[in-house]
Enzyme design. Structure first.
Site, PDB file in Angstrom:
ATOM      1  N   THR A 117      42.141  38.702  50.054  1.00  0.00           N
ATOM      2  CA  THR A 117      43.550  38.956  49.789  1.00  0.00           C
ATOM      3  C   THR A 117      43.927  40.415  50.030  1.00  0.00           C
ATOM      4  O   THR A 117      43.101  41.320  49.838  1.00  0.00           O
ATOM      5  CB  THR A 117      43.880  38.608  48.322  1.00  0.00           C
ATOM      6  OG1 THR A 117      45.180  39.091  48.013  1.00  0.00           O
ATOM      7  CG2 THR A 117      42.900  39.252  47.351  1.00  0.00           C
ATOM      8  N   TYR A 141      42.655  39.832  39.624  1.00  0.00           N
ATOM      9  CA  TYR A 141      42.608  38.910  40.770  1.00  0.00           C
ATOM     10  C   TYR A 141      42.087  39.631  42.019  1.00  0.00           C
ATOM     11  O   TYR A 141      41.132  39.182  42.669  1.00  0.00           O
ATOM     12  CB  TYR A 141      44.002  38.329  41.023  1.00  0.00           C
ATOM     13  CG  TYR A 141      44.127  37.667  42.362  1.00  0.00           C
ATOM     14  CD1 TYR A 141      43.446  36.479  42.635  1.00  0.00           C
ATOM     15  CD2 TYR A 141      44.905  38.222  43.381  1.00  0.00           C
ATOM     16  CE1 TYR A 141      43.525  35.882  43.880  1.00  0.00           C
ATOM     17  CE2 TYR A 141      45.002  37.625  44.618  1.00  0.00           C
ATOM     18  CZ  TYR A 141      44.313  36.462  44.864  1.00  0.00           C
ATOM     19  OH  TYR A 141      44.392  35.869  46.094  1.00  0.00           O
TER      20      TYR A 141
HETATM   21  C1  UD1 Z   1      50.710  36.642  46.804  1.00  0.00           C
HETATM   22  C2  UD1 Z   1      49.723  35.549  46.409  1.00  0.00           C
HETATM   23  C3  UD1 Z   1      48.353  36.134  46.221  1.00  0.00           C
HETATM   24  C4  UD1 Z   1      47.975  36.902  47.471  1.00  0.00           C
HETATM   25  C5  UD1 Z   1      49.000  37.984  47.761  1.00  0.00           C
HETATM   26  C6  UD1 Z   1      48.669  38.727  49.042  1.00  0.00           C
HETATM   27  C7  UD1 Z   1      50.478  33.621  45.107  1.00  0.00           C
HETATM   28  C8  UD1 Z   1      50.786  33.077  43.752  1.00  0.00           C
HETATM   29  N1  UD1 Z   1      50.130  34.910  45.147  1.00  0.00           N
HETATM   30  O1  UD1 Z   1      50.930  37.533  45.705  1.00  0.00           O
HETATM   31  O2  UD1 Z   1      47.425  35.110  46.003  1.00  0.00           O
HETATM   32  O3  UD1 Z   1      46.711  37.456  47.328  1.00  0.00           O
HETATM   33  O4  UD1 Z   1      50.270  37.364  47.921  1.00  0.00           O
HETATM   34  O5  UD1 Z   1      49.601  39.749  49.299  1.00  0.00           O
HETATM   35  O6  UD1 Z   1      50.543  32.930  46.091  1.00  0.00           O
HETATM   36  N2  UD1 Z   1      58.977  37.892  43.242  1.00  0.00           N
HETATM   37  C9  UD1 Z   1      60.213  37.879  42.641  1.00  0.00           C
HETATM   38  N3  UD1 Z   1      60.584  36.763  41.949  1.00  0.00           N
HETATM   39  C10 UD1 Z   1      59.777  35.673  41.818  1.00  0.00           C
HETATM   40  C11 UD1 Z   1      58.516  35.694  42.450  1.00  0.00           C
HETATM   41  C12 UD1 Z   1      58.140  36.823  43.153  1.00  0.00           C
HETATM   42  O7  UD1 Z   1      60.972  38.848  42.699  1.00  0.00           O
HETATM   43  O8  UD1 Z   1      60.175  34.702  41.162  1.00  0.00           O
HETATM   44  C13 UD1 Z   1      58.593  39.079  44.018  1.00  0.00           C
HETATM   45  C14 UD1 Z   1      57.330  39.777  43.551  1.00  0.00           C
HETATM   46  O9  UD1 Z   1      57.602  40.731  42.558  1.00  0.00           O
HETATM   47  C15 UD1 Z   1      56.839  40.392  44.871  1.00  0.00           C
HETATM   48  C16 UD1 Z   1      57.261  39.352  45.925  1.00  0.00           C
HETATM   49  O10 UD1 Z   1      58.333  38.635  45.332  1.00  0.00           O
HETATM   50  O11 UD1 Z   1      57.512  41.597  45.147  1.00  0.00           O
HETATM   51  C17 UD1 Z   1      56.164  38.374  46.289  1.00  0.00           C
HETATM   52  O12 UD1 Z   1      55.602  37.832  45.100  1.00  0.00           O
HETATM   53  P1  UD1 Z   1      54.673  36.523  45.101  1.00  0.00           P
HETATM   54  O13 UD1 Z   1      55.254  35.508  46.006  1.00  0.00           O
HETATM   55  O14 UD1 Z   1      54.427  36.166  43.684  1.00  0.00           O
HETATM   56  O15 UD1 Z   1      53.336  37.022  45.811  1.00  0.00           O
HETATM   57  P2  UD1 Z   1      52.342  38.237  45.483  1.00  0.00           P
HETATM   58  O16 UD1 Z   1      52.375  38.636  44.059  1.00  0.00           O
HETATM   59  O17 UD1 Z   1      52.582  39.279  46.525  1.00  0.00           O
END
Ligand code: UD1
Length: 338
Positions: A117, A141
């Site tokens: 990752t 993680y």
């Molecule tokens: C994801 C993966 C992780 C991987 C990583 C690699 C999942 C659960 N996580 O983490 O396994 O190793 O990419 O870069 O698949 N966000 C919001 N609102 C939400 C959800 C997310 O604002 O409801 C934002 C987060 O703060 C972040 C971005 O969207 O800035 C992406 O978040 P998310 O999709 O959760 O992925 P990562 O935490 O980057």
């Protein structure tokens, strides 16, 4: 000669099953179904239900199916969850990977592809981030995956083993023909949650952090289509079979989008609006995570075919609509949110 896919009943693993099955490769899936789904594995693909750390089961499976290579997806994947449950993450991701690798080398398997990752790079790596950037995981993680990389490297040095570590950036989308997609009701990744909000399956979306040191204050990620990612694994397998050396490679496109840009893309592609609430930052969340993706292109000759945010969002949307339109599944989604 068969390819063993651990976690093949999960989101990314099930797309890898399709990629290899489409190529006519014999495969076997090992999955404990803790987060995966039996129906994600096509009926003509053998599924062994069990634990990747079960030495006897792994050795039996390798022998029974004449396993030549292993793609190890089975893991827990949420950085914020790992901050709350570090021991659970080190057990599931690091200890089990070590046990699996020990069993595989004892059984004579010589090729391993490992799901790592971008979270190994930490909160504020130089961007775009190359494989030589310092590793400094901000969450258990990311640390659990980095330790597994080290175990794999040490195992390969001591045994006749070659590997490709793929460090995934943000995986999204679904099989274009809707044969696979995100089945988990509790999925926490942004594109899944935003498409569910657009379809009215969730009540709006939260943006975690609007005061980050990024152009619009929200987190920036390199979103990659899950089918392009599966094809990177196929290319890695080809590399190892051709006698290629062990490699650690980023897997992303090389450019990023902010949370607000993703929200706009989902609104544009779905032609639907949904409410957005601004919330504080999440612990362990990097500000910017964008790959320098040149090495994987050079080393594996990988050429992504779906590097377009609207296409990724469109496939995710069509999958969510298709999957949750089934009334029998809707209560599960409601429970997953609770
Ligand atoms: C994801 C993966 C992780 C991987 C990583 C690699 C999942 C659960 N996580 O983490 O396994 O190793 O990419 O870069 O698949 N966000 C919001 N609102 C939400 C959800 C997310 O604002 O409801 C934002 C987060 O703060 C972040 C971005 O969207 O800035 C992406 O978040 P998310 O999709 O959760 O992925 P990562 O935490 O980057």
């Amino acid at each position: 000669m068969t390819v063993l896919i651990t976690g093949g009943a999960g989101y990314i693993g099930s797309h890898m099953v399709l990629a290899l099955r489409d190529a006519g490769e014999p495969i076997v899936v090992l999955d404990d179904l803790s987060t995966g789904f039996r129906e994600a594995v096509p009926a003509d693909v053998p599924l062994v239900v069990g634990d990747v750390a079960d030495r006897a089961l792994v050795m039996k499976t390798v022998a029974a199916h004449n396993v030549e290579a292993v793609v190890h997806f089975a893991a827990r994947i949420s950085a914020p969850e790992s901050v709350r449950d570090p021991f659970g993450y080190y057990a599931a991701n690091t200890a089990k990977t070590s046990a699996l690798l020990e069993a595989l080398t004892a059984a004579g398997v010589r090729r391993v592809i490992f799901s790592s990752t971008a979270a190994v790079y930490g909160l504020a790596p130089p961007t775009p981030t190359s494989e030589t950037a310092p590793t400094d995981p901000a969450s258990p993680y990311g640390a659990s995956k980095l330790m597994s990389e080290r175990i794999l490297r040490d195992g390969a040095a001591a045994h006749d083993l070659a590997y490709v570590v793929l460090r995934y950036f943000n995986v999204a989308g679904a099989d274009h023909r809707l044969r696979a997609g995100q089945r988990s009701p509790g999925a926490s990744n942004l594109i899944t949650l935003a498409t569910r909000a657009a379809l009215g399956l969730n009540e709006g979306l939260s943006i975690f952090g609007t005061d980050l040191p990024t152009p619009d204050g929200t987190g920036v990620r390199d979103y990659i289509h899950v089918s392009d990612l599966a094809e990177a694994h196929v290319a890695a397998l080809r590399h190892l079979r051709a006698g290629g050396d062990s490699q650690t490679l980023n897997c992303g496109y090389g450019w990023g989008y902010s949370v607000r840009e993703v929200v706009e893309a989902v609104r544009r592609v779905s032609e639907r609006n949904f409410p957005v609430a601004e919330k504080p930052r999440r612990a362990g969340d990097p500000y910017v995570s964008v790959a320098d993706a040149s090495l994987i292109r050079e080393t594996l000759g990988w050429r992504p075919k779906r590097a377009d945010l609207d296409l990724i969002v469109g496939d995710a949307l069509r999958w969510e609509e298709f999957w949750w339109t089934n009334e029998a599944r809707r209560p599960r989604l409601a429970r997953g949110r609770a």
